[in-house]
Scaffold this active site. Structure first.
Site, PDB file in Angstrom:
ATOM      1  N   CYS A   1       2.988  11.663 -30.833  1.00  0.00           N
ATOM      2  CA  CYS A   1       3.623  11.723 -32.204  1.00  0.00           C
ATOM      3  C   CYS A   1       4.160  10.244 -32.651  1.00  0.00           C
ATOM      4  O   CYS A   1       5.119  10.145 -32.044  1.00  0.00           O
ATOM      5  CB  CYS A   1       4.723  12.749 -32.235  1.00  0.00           C
ATOM      6  SG  CYS A   1       5.224  13.125 -34.018  1.00  0.00           S
TER       7      CYS A   1
ATOM      8  N   ARG B   1       8.315  10.666 -34.488  1.00  0.00           N
ATOM      9  CA  ARG B   1       9.510  11.394 -33.816  1.00  0.00           C
ATOM     10  C   ARG B   1      10.719  10.697 -34.278  1.00  0.00           C
ATOM     11  O   ARG B   1      11.937  11.382 -34.002  1.00  0.00           O
ATOM     12  CB  ARG B   1       9.273  11.112 -32.287  1.00  0.00           C
ATOM     13  CG  ARG B   1       8.169  11.862 -31.907  1.00  0.00           C
ATOM     14  CD  ARG B   1       7.885  11.795 -30.378  1.00  0.00           C
ATOM     15  NE  ARG B   1       7.313  10.290 -29.994  1.00  0.00           N
ATOM     16  CZ  ARG B   1       7.054   9.999 -28.821  1.00  0.00           C
ATOM     17  NH1 ARG B   1       7.701  10.614 -27.635  1.00  0.00           N
ATOM     18  NH2 ARG B   1       6.616   8.679 -28.572  1.00  0.00           N
TER      19      ARG B   1
ATOM     20  N   TRP C   1       5.128  16.356 -42.294  1.00  0.00           N
ATOM     21  CA  TRP C   1       4.453  15.408 -43.526  1.00  0.00           C
ATOM     22  C   TRP C   1       3.218  14.494 -43.064  1.00  0.00           C
ATOM     23  O   TRP C   1       3.389  14.341 -41.851  1.00  0.00           O
ATOM     24  CB  TRP C   1       5.130  14.570 -44.430  1.00  0.00           C
ATOM     25  CG  TRP C   1       5.857  13.576 -43.913  1.00  0.00           C
ATOM     26  CD1 TRP C   1       5.675  12.392 -43.450  1.00  0.00           C
ATOM     27  CD2 TRP C   1       7.261  13.625 -43.605  1.00  0.00           C
ATOM     28  NE1 TRP C   1       6.711  11.649 -42.923  1.00  0.00           N
ATOM     29  CE2 TRP C   1       7.705  12.692 -43.091  1.00  0.00           C
ATOM     30  CE3 TRP C   1       8.402  14.951 -43.660  1.00  0.00           C
ATOM     31  CZ2 TRP C   1       9.120  12.237 -42.678  1.00  0.00           C
ATOM     32  CZ3 TRP C   1       9.590  14.569 -43.231  1.00  0.00           C
ATOM     33  CH2 TRP C   1       9.984  13.638 -42.611  1.00  0.00           C
TER      34      TRP C   1
ATOM     35  N   GLU D   1      -4.506   9.887 -41.698  1.00  0.00           N
ATOM     36  CA  GLU D   1      -4.861  11.000 -41.232  1.00  0.00           C
ATOM     37  C   GLU D   1      -6.017  11.719 -42.109  1.00  0.00           C
ATOM     38  O   GLU D   1      -6.926  12.313 -41.756  1.00  0.00           O
ATOM     39  CB  GLU D   1      -4.023  12.100 -40.704  1.00  0.00           C
ATOM     40  CG  GLU D   1      -2.676  11.880 -40.130  1.00  0.00           C
ATOM     41  CD  GLU D   1      -1.871  12.935 -39.949  1.00  0.00           C
ATOM     42  OE1 GLU D   1      -2.187  13.925 -39.118  1.00  0.00           O
ATOM     43  OE2 GLU D   1      -0.546  12.737 -40.172  1.00  0.00           O
TER      44      GLU D   1
HETATM   45  C1  HEM Z   1       7.476  14.441 -39.990  1.00  0.00           C
HETATM   46  C2  HEM Z   1       6.409  13.926 -39.968  1.00  0.00           C
HETATM   47  C3  HEM Z   1       5.490  13.744 -39.021  1.00  0.00           C
HETATM   48  C4  HEM Z   1       4.479  12.930 -38.920  1.00  0.00           C
HETATM   49  C5  HEM Z   1       4.025  11.563 -40.186  1.00  0.00           C
HETATM   50  C6  HEM Z   1       3.904  13.058 -37.665  1.00  0.00           C
HETATM   51  C7  HEM Z   1       2.643  12.179 -37.460  1.00  0.00           C
HETATM   52  C8  HEM Z   1       1.806  12.570 -36.522  1.00  0.00           C
HETATM   53  C9  HEM Z   1       0.601  12.019 -36.213  1.00  0.00           C
HETATM   54  C10 HEM Z   1      -0.259  11.229 -37.153  1.00  0.00           C
HETATM   55  C11 HEM Z   1      -0.062  12.340 -34.878  1.00  0.00           C
HETATM   56  C12 HEM Z   1      -1.601  12.318 -34.492  1.00  0.00           C
HETATM   57  C13 HEM Z   1      -2.317  13.561 -34.965  1.00  0.00           C
HETATM   58  C14 HEM Z   1      -3.709  13.191 -34.713  1.00  0.00           C
HETATM   59  O1  HEM Z   1      -3.896  12.069 -34.653  1.00  0.00           O
HETATM   60  O2  HEM Z   1      -4.597  14.254 -35.117  1.00  0.00           O
HETATM   61  C15 HEM Z   1       1.042  13.673 -34.477  1.00  0.00           C
HETATM   62  C16 HEM Z   1       0.784  14.113 -33.247  1.00  0.00           C
HETATM   63  C17 HEM Z   1       1.730  15.067 -32.932  1.00  0.00           C
HETATM   64  N1  HEM Z   1       2.965  15.277 -33.495  1.00  0.00           N
HETATM   65 FE1  HEM Z   1       3.852  14.584 -35.190  1.00  0.00          FE
HETATM   66  N2  HEM Z   1       4.385  14.036 -37.211  1.00  0.00           N
HETATM   67  C18 HEM Z   1       5.457  14.127 -37.607  1.00  0.00           C
HETATM   68  C19 HEM Z   1       6.262  15.564 -37.270  1.00  0.00           C
HETATM   69  C20 HEM Z   1       6.060  16.368 -36.313  1.00  0.00           C
HETATM   70  C21 HEM Z   1       6.858  17.620 -35.785  1.00  0.00           C
HETATM   71  C22 HEM Z   1       7.869  18.088 -37.031  1.00  0.00           C
HETATM   72  C23 HEM Z   1       6.157  17.863 -34.581  1.00  0.00           C
HETATM   73  C24 HEM Z   1       6.775  19.114 -33.910  1.00  0.00           C
HETATM   74  C25 HEM Z   1       8.155  19.672 -34.002  1.00  0.00           C
HETATM   75  C26 HEM Z   1       5.327  17.172 -34.538  1.00  0.00           C
HETATM   76  C27 HEM Z   1       4.696  17.145 -33.088  1.00  0.00           C
HETATM   77  C28 HEM Z   1       3.441  16.660 -32.912  1.00  0.00           C
HETATM   78  C29 HEM Z   1       2.577  16.943 -31.572  1.00  0.00           C
HETATM   79  C30 HEM Z   1       2.886  17.934 -30.551  1.00  0.00           C
HETATM   80  C31 HEM Z   1       1.516  15.925 -31.651  1.00  0.00           C
HETATM   81  C32 HEM Z   1       0.508  15.890 -30.815  1.00  0.00           C
HETATM   82  C33 HEM Z   1      -0.836  16.827 -31.213  1.00  0.00           C
HETATM   83  C34 HEM Z   1      -1.952  17.017 -30.274  1.00  0.00           C
HETATM   84  O3  HEM Z   1      -1.768  16.509 -29.144  1.00  0.00           O
HETATM   85  O4  HEM Z   1      -3.104  17.320 -30.884  1.00  0.00           O
HETATM   86  N3  HEM Z   1       4.965  15.879 -35.109  1.00  0.00           N
HETATM   87  N4  HEM Z   1       2.047  13.299 -35.510  1.00  0.00           N
HETATM   88  N1  H49 Z   2       1.183  14.818 -39.683  1.00  0.00           N
HETATM   89  C1  H49 Z   2       0.821  15.876 -38.810  1.00  0.00           C
HETATM   90  N2  H49 Z   2      -0.151  15.497 -38.183  1.00  0.00           N
HETATM   91  C2  H49 Z   2      -0.710  16.239 -37.061  1.00  0.00           C
HETATM   92  C3  H49 Z   2       0.052  16.322 -35.942  1.00  0.00           C
HETATM   93  C4  H49 Z   2      -0.365  17.003 -34.672  1.00  0.00           C
HETATM   94  C5  H49 Z   2      -1.534  17.438 -34.709  1.00  0.00           C
HETATM   95  C6  H49 Z   2      -2.501  17.063 -35.638  1.00  0.00           C
HETATM   96  C7  H49 Z   2      -4.064  17.538 -35.530  1.00  0.00           C
HETATM   97  N3  H49 Z   2      -4.575  16.551 -34.425  1.00  0.00           N
HETATM   98  C8  H49 Z   2      -5.851  17.302 -34.057  1.00  0.00           C
HETATM   99  C9  H49 Z   2      -6.895  16.547 -34.827  1.00  0.00           C
HETATM  100  C10 H49 Z   2      -8.399  16.738 -34.651  1.00  0.00           C
HETATM  101  C11 H49 Z   2      -8.782  15.789 -33.384  1.00  0.00           C
HETATM  102  C12 H49 Z   2      -7.736  14.566 -33.663  1.00  0.00           C
HETATM  103  N4  H49 Z   2      -6.831  15.151 -34.452  1.00  0.00           N
HETATM  104  C13 H49 Z   2      -2.153  16.406 -36.844  1.00  0.00           C
HETATM  105  C14 H49 Z   2       1.521  16.940 -38.545  1.00  0.00           C
HETATM  106  C15 H49 Z   2       1.182  18.225 -38.466  1.00  0.00           C
HETATM  107  C16 H49 Z   2       2.158  19.090 -38.171  1.00  0.00           C
HETATM  108  C17 H49 Z   2       3.564  18.411 -38.022  1.00  0.00           C
HETATM  109  S1  H49 Z   2       3.268  16.796 -38.177  1.00  0.00           S
END
Ligand code: HEM
Ligand code: H49
Length: 358
Positions: free
Chosen positions: A60, A63, A233, A238
């Site tokens: 993420c 963070r 957000w 994305e």
């Molecule tokens: C507040 C704005 C936030 C932004 C801009 C953000 C942005 C992102 C982005 C761009 C990714 C990669 C997603 C992808 O490539 O599919 C990501 C992954 C992730 N984010 Fe954040 N995030 C935010 C908030 C959060 C929150 C609130 C949580 C949990 C409480 C969180 C937990 C995670 C987790 C667990 C992943 C990995 C998901 C996976 O393994 O598929 N994020 N985040």
């Molecule tokens: N901005 C966000 N993006 C996000 C975060 C975690 C996971 C994802 C979805 N990831 C799965 C996709 C599908 C394959 C690679 N990306 C999006 C958030 C979603 C919920 C909180 S933040």
């Protein structure tokens, strides 16, 4: 007990509780575990655990704001209707008229490996995908074809458009999966318009405002919360560099290139890169014009750098997964690309359901 005491020590340290308090709490938990084989977190411990799970999310980039996560303690909600009502409240709170607030709703923990509540959606708000098996053509989001068919099998019927919002599908112990249509008022969407290229606006693209991940498991102090949907957000890439751009998603780059009158006959014209740039410009412009919070990938990278500095200042090691932290567009133009990250998975954290090795 080991996971419980490790977590409670972390909680006591960061919340500045006394050794006496920790001793008492550990004794009570040990007794509860002896008597019932499980123990219960206080709402305060649960909220701290959810915030630290976000802080530990190695993939993420967002963070920096881990401390401001709003936590809805829904551990007493066990009916499908109750879950739907709680998630409507979550979505309204999170959407906040476009000034999006990060939040998580935590439903009851797994007991003897069984989830009292299961949310079948990948994200609470997502577009349906309708595939014609004869032609292979898809209307809507190809990523949703399987789940759309699952919803139709449950009796849900969409309008067959490229932007039908899928229902919530929730399963509670002893009942078949139930589906619920989201009220119009809480599914905010943004029409995608380009500031200077009317041909891109004419493509009629749109995307939903709030991403809510609803298929990951939250683990705190050895307790597993299989239903704990969380939202933040969007980062612009994305939507603009993946969801609308991927060939296996809405595949808009050829159409954007045509709208720009680009020569798509050869790679070396970099028409795909120019189309990506204008599509992402349109996405960021549209969210800003509509007052919906979204972060560009350069600002997000700077915010992650700030997060790293704060973590170091608190003597905590920063963990990260480089391949996910770098944005899918112009990655080398961000500081993240030029660093290495320790991909250790600390707990509390979020996992995919099968608790697969990551
Ligand atoms: C507040 C704005 C936030 C932004 C801009 C953000 C942005 C992102 C982005 C761009 C990714 C990669 C997603 C992808 O490539 O599919 C990501 C992954 C992730 N984010 Fe954040 N995030 C935010 C908030 C959060 C929150 C609130 C949580 C949990 C409480 C969180 C937990 C995670 C987790 C667990 C992943 C990995 C998901 C996976 O393994 O598929 N994020 N985040
Ligand atoms: N901005 C966000 N993006 C996000 C975060 C975690 C996971 C994802 C979805 N990831 C799965 C996709 C599908 C394959 C690679 N990306 C999006 C958030 C979603 C919920 C909180 S933040």
């Amino acid at each position: 007990m080991a996971e419980a005491s490790k977590f409670l020590r972390l909680f006591a340290k960061e919340q500045q509780h006394t050794e006496h308090w920790l001793g008492q709490r550990l004794a009570n938990v040990a007794e509860e575990l002896d008597e019932t084989g499980a123990y219960r977190l206080t709402t305060e411990e649960l909220a701290f655990g959810a915030r630290v799970a976000w802080r530990n999310a190695t993939r993420c980039i967002g963070r920096l704001y881990w401390k401001s996560l709003h936590v809805f303690d829904r551990r007493e909600t066990t009916t499908a209707e109750g879950v739907f009502e709680a998630l409507c409240e979550h979505l309204s709170f999170a959407t906040n008229g476009g000034n999006i607030r990060s939040a998580i709703s935590i439903f009851p923990e797994a007991r003897r490996g069984k989830a009292p509540v299961t949310i079948h959606n990948h994200q609470l708000i997502r577009y349906a995908g309708y595939k014609d098996d004869a032609t292979g053509l898809v209307i809507g989001d190809p990523a949703s074809v399987g789940f759309t068919r699952f919803c139709e099998a449950l009796g849900w019927k969409g309008n067959g458009t490229a932007h039908d919002i899928l229902p919530l599908v929730v399963e509670t112990a002893g009942h078949p999966p139930a589906w619920f249509e989201w009220p119009e008022a809480i599914t905010l969407e943004v029409p995608i318009e380009h500031p200077t290229e009317p041909g891109i606006t004419a493509l009629g693209m749109k995307w939903y405002a709030v991403p809510v991940i609803s298929d990951m498991r939250l683990e705190i102090g050895g307790i597993s919360y299989p239903a704990a949907p969380f939202n933040g957000w969007y980062m612009g890439t994305e939507v603009g560099a993946r969801n609308l751009a991927d060939a296996g998603r809405y595949d808009m780059l050829p159409k954007v290139a045509a709208a720009l009158g680009l020569d798509t006959a050869h790679h070396f014209t970099l028409w795909k890169d120019r189309a990506l740039l204008e599509l992402n410009t349109a996405v960021l412009h549209s969210f800003r014009e509509n007052g919906v919070k979204m972060v560009d990938h350069h600002t997000a990278a700077e915010q992650h750098e700030h997060f790293e500095r704060i973590e170091c200042r608190h003597g905590r090691k920063v963990t990260g997964e480089w391949a996910w932290l770098i944005p899918p567009m112009s990655p080398a133009a961000t500081s993240i690309f030029h660093k290495e990250y320790d991909a250790t998975v600390l707990k509390p954290n979020f996992f995919y359901p099968e608790k697969e090795a990551r």
